[in-house]
Design an enzyme around this catalytic site. Structure first.
Site, PDB file in Angstrom:
ATOM      1  CG  ASN A  86      49.922  71.520  49.260  1.00  0.00           C
ATOM      2  OD1 ASN A  86      50.114  70.659  50.113  1.00  0.00           O
ATOM      3  ND2 ASN A  86      49.258  71.275  48.142  1.00  0.00           N
ATOM      4  CG  HIS A  99      44.935  77.043  47.281  1.00  0.00           C
ATOM      5  ND1 HIS A  99      46.078  77.746  46.993  1.00  0.00           N
ATOM      6  CD2 HIS A  99      45.206  75.745  46.976  1.00  0.00           C
ATOM      7  CE1 HIS A  99      46.994  76.912  46.517  1.00  0.00           C
ATOM      8  NE2 HIS A  99      46.496  75.691  46.508  1.00  0.00           N
ATOM      9  CG  HIS A 101      44.140  71.191  48.042  1.00  0.00           C
ATOM     10  ND1 HIS A 101      44.215  70.938  46.691  1.00  0.00           N
ATOM     11  CD2 HIS A 101      45.159  72.040  48.318  1.00  0.00           C
ATOM     12  CE1 HIS A 101      45.240  71.602  46.176  1.00  0.00           C
ATOM     13  NE2 HIS A 101      45.839  72.272  47.142  1.00  0.00           N
TER      14      HIS A 101
HETATM   15  P1  AMP Z   1      48.684  73.750  45.189  1.00  0.00           P
HETATM   16  O1  AMP Z   1      49.616  72.721  44.640  1.00  0.00           O
HETATM   17  O2  AMP Z   1      48.332  73.524  46.621  1.00  0.00           O
HETATM   18  O3  AMP Z   1      49.160  75.163  44.891  1.00  0.00           O
HETATM   19  O4  AMP Z   1      47.313  73.522  44.406  1.00  0.00           O
HETATM   20  C1  AMP Z   1      46.954  74.161  43.235  1.00  0.00           C
HETATM   21  C2  AMP Z   1      45.759  73.425  42.686  1.00  0.00           C
HETATM   22  O5  AMP Z   1      45.114  74.240  41.723  1.00  0.00           O
HETATM   23  C3  AMP Z   1      46.083  72.101  41.987  1.00  0.00           C
HETATM   24  O6  AMP Z   1      45.409  71.031  42.662  1.00  0.00           O
HETATM   25  C4  AMP Z   1      45.564  72.307  40.566  1.00  0.00           C
HETATM   26  O7  AMP Z   1      44.998  71.136  40.026  1.00  0.00           O
HETATM   27  C5  AMP Z   1      44.541  73.410  40.752  1.00  0.00           C
HETATM   28  N1  AMP Z   1      44.252  74.229  39.577  1.00  0.00           N
HETATM   29  C6  AMP Z   1      45.137  74.748  38.702  1.00  0.00           C
HETATM   30  N2  AMP Z   1      44.509  75.480  37.759  1.00  0.00           N
HETATM   31  C7  AMP Z   1      43.176  75.429  38.058  1.00  0.00           C
HETATM   32  C8  AMP Z   1      41.996  75.982  37.473  1.00  0.00           C
HETATM   33  N3  AMP Z   1      42.050  76.750  36.369  1.00  0.00           N
HETATM   34  N4  AMP Z   1      40.793  75.708  38.033  1.00  0.00           N
HETATM   35  C9  AMP Z   1      40.738  74.937  39.136  1.00  0.00           C
HETATM   36  N5  AMP Z   1      41.816  74.385  39.745  1.00  0.00           N
HETATM   37  C10 AMP Z   1      43.024  74.626  39.215  1.00  0.00           C
END
Ligand code: AMP
Length: 113
Positions: A86, A99, A101
C-alpha cells in the site's frame, strides 16, 4: 518519528518472525486478513514504494525472493497468493515504513474492494 516497524526491527516490540537477514525482516501480521498474512519489511527506513531511490531497487528483487521462499514454506505455491504494498493514503497505508503483504491460504476475493 519512529514507526512501529522500526521498533520491531530494533527488537523493542515483539513479533512472530518468519524470516530475517541483514536487509529484510518478515513477520506475521497481527490482524491477519487471510489464513496466511505475512509482512515483508525492509530494515532500511523507506516510507513507501514511491520514495524508493535508485540504490534501493535491489531490495525489490530480494523481497520477491523472500516472498517465493515463504510461499513455499507456508504451502501457498500451488493455489497461489498475493503480494502487495500500500503506497500512501488512498491505498490505505497505515504504517509509513515500506512493507509488502504476502496473503494466501484461501480465496482472496477481488483485488479492489
Ligand atoms: P498498511 O495498511 O499497508 O500500512 O499495513 C499495516 C499492517 O500492519 C496492517 O495489516 C496491520 O494489521 C499490521 N500491524 C500493525 N501492528 C502490527 C504489529 N505489532 N505486528 C504485526 N503487524 C502489525
Amino acid at each position: 518519528m519512529t514507526t512501529l516497524f522500526e521498533k520491531i526491527i530494533n527488537g523493542d516490540l515483539p513479533c512472530e518472525k518468519v524470516f530475517e537477514n541483514d536487509r529484510i525482516i518478515a513477520f506475521k501480521d497481527i490482524f491477519p486478513k487471510a489464513p496466511v498474512h505475512i509482512l515483508i519489511v525492509t530494515k532500511k527506513v523507506i516510507p513507501n514504494l514511491q520514495s524508493m531511490k535508485e540504490e534501493d531497487l535491489p531490495l525489490i528483487g530480494e523481497i520477491v525472493k523472500v516472498a517465493q521462499q515463504l510461499a513455499q514454506e507456508f504451502g501457498l505455491e500451488e493455489e497461489g497468493y498475493r503480494l502487495l504494498t500500500n503506497n500512501g493514503n488512498h491505498a490505505g497505508q497505515v504504517i509509513h515504513h515500506l512493507h509488502f503483504h504476502l496473503l494466501g491460504g484461501g480465496p482472496l476475493g477481488r483485488m479492489v474492494g
